[in-house]
Design a protein around this motif. Sequence first.
Motif, PDB file in Angstrom:
ATOM      1  N   VAL A 147      59.621  41.721  32.926  1.00  0.00           N
ATOM      2  CA  VAL A 147      59.912  42.860  32.076  1.00  0.00           C
ATOM      3  C   VAL A 147      60.978  42.453  31.067  1.00  0.00           C
ATOM      4  O   VAL A 147      62.016  41.900  31.440  1.00  0.00           O
ATOM      5  CB  VAL A 147      60.387  44.073  32.899  1.00  0.00           C
TER       6      VAL A 147
ATOM      7  N   SER B 147      62.736  51.559  25.728  1.00  0.00           N
ATOM      8  CA  SER B 147      61.430  50.906  25.815  1.00  0.00           C
ATOM      9  C   SER B 147      61.573  49.516  26.419  1.00  0.00           C
ATOM     10  O   SER B 147      62.603  48.849  26.255  1.00  0.00           O
ATOM     11  CB  SER B 147      60.780  50.800  24.424  1.00  0.00           C
TER      12      SER B 147
ATOM     13  N   VAL C 104      56.259  44.713  29.246  1.00  0.00           N
ATOM     14  CA  VAL C 104      55.827  44.052  30.477  1.00  0.00           C
ATOM     15  C   VAL C 104      54.926  42.878  30.111  1.00  0.00           C
ATOM     16  O   VAL C 104      53.988  43.033  29.318  1.00  0.00           O
ATOM     17  CB  VAL C 104      55.086  45.028  31.411  1.00  0.00           C
TER      18      VAL C 104
ATOM     19  N   LEU D 226      48.044  48.833  33.745  1.00  0.00           N
ATOM     20  CA  LEU D 226      49.477  48.836  33.997  1.00  0.00           C
ATOM     21  C   LEU D 226      49.892  50.169  34.600  1.00  0.00           C
ATOM     22  O   LEU D 226      49.599  51.230  34.053  1.00  0.00           O
ATOM     23  CB  LEU D 226      50.244  48.599  32.694  1.00  0.00           C
ATOM     24  N   GLN D 227      50.561  50.127  35.743  1.00  0.00           N
ATOM     25  CA  GLN D 227      51.088  51.318  36.400  1.00  0.00           C
ATOM     26  C   GLN D 227      52.600  51.185  36.528  1.00  0.00           C
ATOM     27  O   GLN D 227      53.131  50.088  36.645  1.00  0.00           O
ATOM     28  CB  GLN D 227      50.467  51.498  37.788  1.00  0.00           C
ATOM     29  N   TYR D 228      53.286  52.303  36.525  1.00  0.00           N
ATOM     30  CA  TYR D 228      54.739  52.288  36.627  1.00  0.00           C
ATOM     31  C   TYR D 228      55.189  53.571  37.310  1.00  0.00           C
ATOM     32  O   TYR D 228      54.431  54.541  37.415  1.00  0.00           O
ATOM     33  CB  TYR D 228      55.389  52.173  35.245  1.00  0.00           C
ATOM     34  N   GLN D 229      56.431  53.588  37.778  1.00  0.00           N
ATOM     35  CA  GLN D 229      56.976  54.781  38.411  1.00  0.00           C
ATOM     36  C   GLN D 229      58.463  54.880  38.118  1.00  0.00           C
ATOM     37  O   GLN D 229      59.143  53.875  37.888  1.00  0.00           O
ATOM     38  CB  GLN D 229      56.738  54.792  39.916  1.00  0.00           C
ATOM     39  N   SER D 230      58.958  56.102  38.104  1.00  0.00           N
ATOM     40  CA  SER D 230      60.371  56.349  37.868  1.00  0.00           C
ATOM     41  C   SER D 230      61.163  56.072  39.137  1.00  0.00           C
ATOM     42  O   SER D 230      60.695  56.337  40.247  1.00  0.00           O
ATOM     43  CB  SER D 230      60.588  57.804  37.431  1.00  0.00           C
ATOM     44  N   GLU D 231      62.369  55.531  38.979  1.00  0.00           N
ATOM     45  CA  GLU D 231      63.196  55.266  40.155  1.00  0.00           C
ATOM     46  C   GLU D 231      63.660  56.557  40.814  1.00  0.00           C
ATOM     47  O   GLU D 231      64.118  56.556  41.953  1.00  0.00           O
ATOM     48  CB  GLU D 231      64.415  54.430  39.770  1.00  0.00           C
TER      49      GLU D 231
ATOM     50  N   TRP E  27      52.847  56.941  41.121  1.00  0.00           N
ATOM     51  CA  TRP E  27      52.513  55.890  40.171  1.00  0.00           C
ATOM     52  C   TRP E  27      51.822  56.494  38.962  1.00  0.00           C
ATOM     53  O   TRP E  27      50.900  57.287  39.075  1.00  0.00           O
ATOM     54  CB  TRP E  27      51.613  54.843  40.823  1.00  0.00           C
TER      55      TRP E  27
ATOM     56  N   GLN F 198      50.196  55.682  34.853  1.00  0.00           N
ATOM     57  CA  GLN F 198      49.561  54.625  34.089  1.00  0.00           C
ATOM     58  C   GLN F 198      49.393  55.065  32.648  1.00  0.00           C
ATOM     59  O   GLN F 198      49.355  56.252  32.334  1.00  0.00           O
ATOM     60  CB  GLN F 198      48.205  54.242  34.686  1.00  0.00           C
TER      61      GLN F 198
ATOM     62  N   ILE G   9      53.993  61.751  32.639  1.00  0.00           N
ATOM     63  CA  ILE G   9      55.207  61.000  32.914  1.00  0.00           C
ATOM     64  C   ILE G   9      56.371  61.981  32.918  1.00  0.00           C
ATOM     65  O   ILE G   9      56.413  62.921  32.109  1.00  0.00           O
ATOM     66  CB  ILE G   9      55.441  59.877  31.874  1.00  0.00           C
TER      67      ILE G   9
END
Length: 289
Positions: free
Chosen positions: A158, A165, A168, A187-192, A198, A200, A268
């Motif tokens: 990353v 922004s 990746v 591409l998948q992502y998640q907030s902490e 998840w 995308q 999101i």
Amino acid sequence: MLPPGVQTVVNNTTTQLTLENVAIQDSGNYSCVLGASAQENIATAITHLQVGTKPGIVNFTCVCYNMGDMWCTWEPIDSYLPTTYEFTWRLYYEPSWKACPDDTEKGPNSCFFDFYANQGSEHVMRVSATNALGQMEEDKHFNPDSDTIPYPPENVRVVVKTARSVQVQWDPPSDWYADIFFLQYKLQYQSEWELGEWLQLPEKRERNGIIIGFRVAWLEEGSSKRKMIDIQDGNQTMYTITDLSVFRSYTVSVVMYNSVGDSPVTQIHIVEKPSVKPRTTLLYENLVN
């Protein structure tokens, strides 16, 4: 000594031995004895009996990870008898069977096809097993063009681009024939702050028709009034939302649509840090005349 009834006298020189419902432990040497006493017993006509089963195999599977190299493996079932195994194959539209191109690369009970032996399209793989009690065959259909499952991407990293922004980057699997075959990535992502959910990015691919546009909507936390903009351009993949409140969370959703209808919703959650508004510090300066 065998129990009565298992042996039958055929004539003066021949005795027939009949065993029923035998088990593996009944394997061994069987013989007749001659003599008037135990000290004079002499074994004659020794016969070895080997109890076994018909041949069989389990876990017959074929795999391919890079559209080129593929192989099949299987496990023999112990029949307690000498058994031979033969691997043959053919393309599904061809009548003739061919021998395994390489039966050593992946070890015993395997057949390996390198990039040049792989014919593409649907293959019919066959394992034949033969012993003294019979023969069995098991077929498996495998198409490297559609059944390939690639290894995960490598060297995923990353790069921070701006305060809001990131970029990746990744490399294809090292064994993938990248100059010949193409891979598609999701591409998948998640907030902490919301682990386990998840998300995308919306896909910009033509499915059931050309993409006409996107609808971007956002909702402020604690508000029931959702704002939305309709982007009537299927090639636009970015929109800047302005006039957001600081120290507030938002839910942003994106839907793409074409002449058939809408896609599934991608959402999101944007959480501003810190989650509570900080205290204001006032600076005083006394002016003295």
